[in-house]
Write a protein that holds these residues in place. Sequence first.
Motif, PDB file in Angstrom:
ATOM      1  N   GLY A  95      38.392  62.218  21.950  1.00  0.00           N
ATOM      2  CA  GLY A  95      38.979  61.223  20.890  1.00  0.00           C
ATOM      3  C   GLY A  95      38.045  60.444  20.010  1.00  0.00           C
ATOM      4  O   GLY A  95      36.941  59.999  20.551  1.00  0.00           O
ATOM      5  N   GLY A 135      41.243  60.467  24.770  1.00  0.00           N
ATOM      6  CA  GLY A 135      41.958  59.933  23.564  1.00  0.00           C
ATOM      7  C   GLY A 135      41.523  58.617  23.355  1.00  0.00           C
ATOM      8  O   GLY A 135      41.123  57.804  24.451  1.00  0.00           O
ATOM      9  N   GLU A 180      45.551  62.726  23.304  1.00  0.00           N
ATOM     10  CA  GLU A 180      45.294  62.090  22.123  1.00  0.00           C
ATOM     11  C   GLU A 180      46.313  61.030  21.801  1.00  0.00           C
ATOM     12  O   GLU A 180      47.484  61.042  22.250  1.00  0.00           O
ATOM     13  CB  GLU A 180      45.335  63.064  20.814  1.00  0.00           C
TER      14      GLU A 180
END
Length: 273
Positions: A95, A135, A180
């Motif tokens: 991420g 993420g 994410e």
Amino acid sequence: MKRIVLAVVAAILVVTAGYFLYARFQPGGIPVYRASIVAALPHDGAAFTEGLFFQDGMLYEGTGEVGTSAIRQVKPETGQVLKEEQLPAPYFGEGIIAWKDRLYQVTWQDRTGFIYGLNDFAPRGTFAYSGEGWGLTHNGKSIIMSDGTPVLRFLDPETMAPVSTLRVTANGCPVEKLNELEWVDGEIYANIWQTNLIARIDPATGEVRGFLDVSALGPQARGQDDVANGIAYDAAGKRLFVTGKRWPQLYQVKAGERVSNSDEAARITTCAR
């Protein structure tokens, strides 16, 4: 009379238990909405998308896999890569998020994050963390990090030190594989790895308020790893973008019709996965 009273009590208990089970185990308790396509835009079909955000008219994308990991600035209308910085082996990029004039990137299992200049992608340093990196997003105060578990970490954006955590649940069940992330109008949106669902998470309680189903998007015949992953939000324009790993399209979407029966949501909300 005693038998009648006992029968009535038993009936009440059965109804109460039935209602509890229905409320507890029906995925309809947490709404699932199908992602409705507003626009389909070009996206690099070779990009193994791990991070995505929108800022100042541009998309920023982090890609993964050892040897091909990178950070990119992308023109959303055309998919053109305007700027790119490679992440060398053995790192597996994950991420990314911007904070002030910096861009942060985490890696999967190396417990090392990288800091770049947002404007030029020039390296500015590294930071360390425990566990895995999946993420990143931010809420204007803290950087929020996922690590594949049901627990999100809130980090001090100046030091990247942990400040607090948030346990994410859906109908009381821990939600694993949060991937994410994106901050969208006061909620945390999270891809759930190996599903077609994006969870809308209450940042105060960790409870999932709803799911967005993106199963109709992306290549319908795709590899096992080419899952939905990547959420970006244009806060000024109120535009939500989603994509996936090695997907040739980036989609602007909105919540469409409610899904009456979602097997994936049912598994998550009944602690079956």
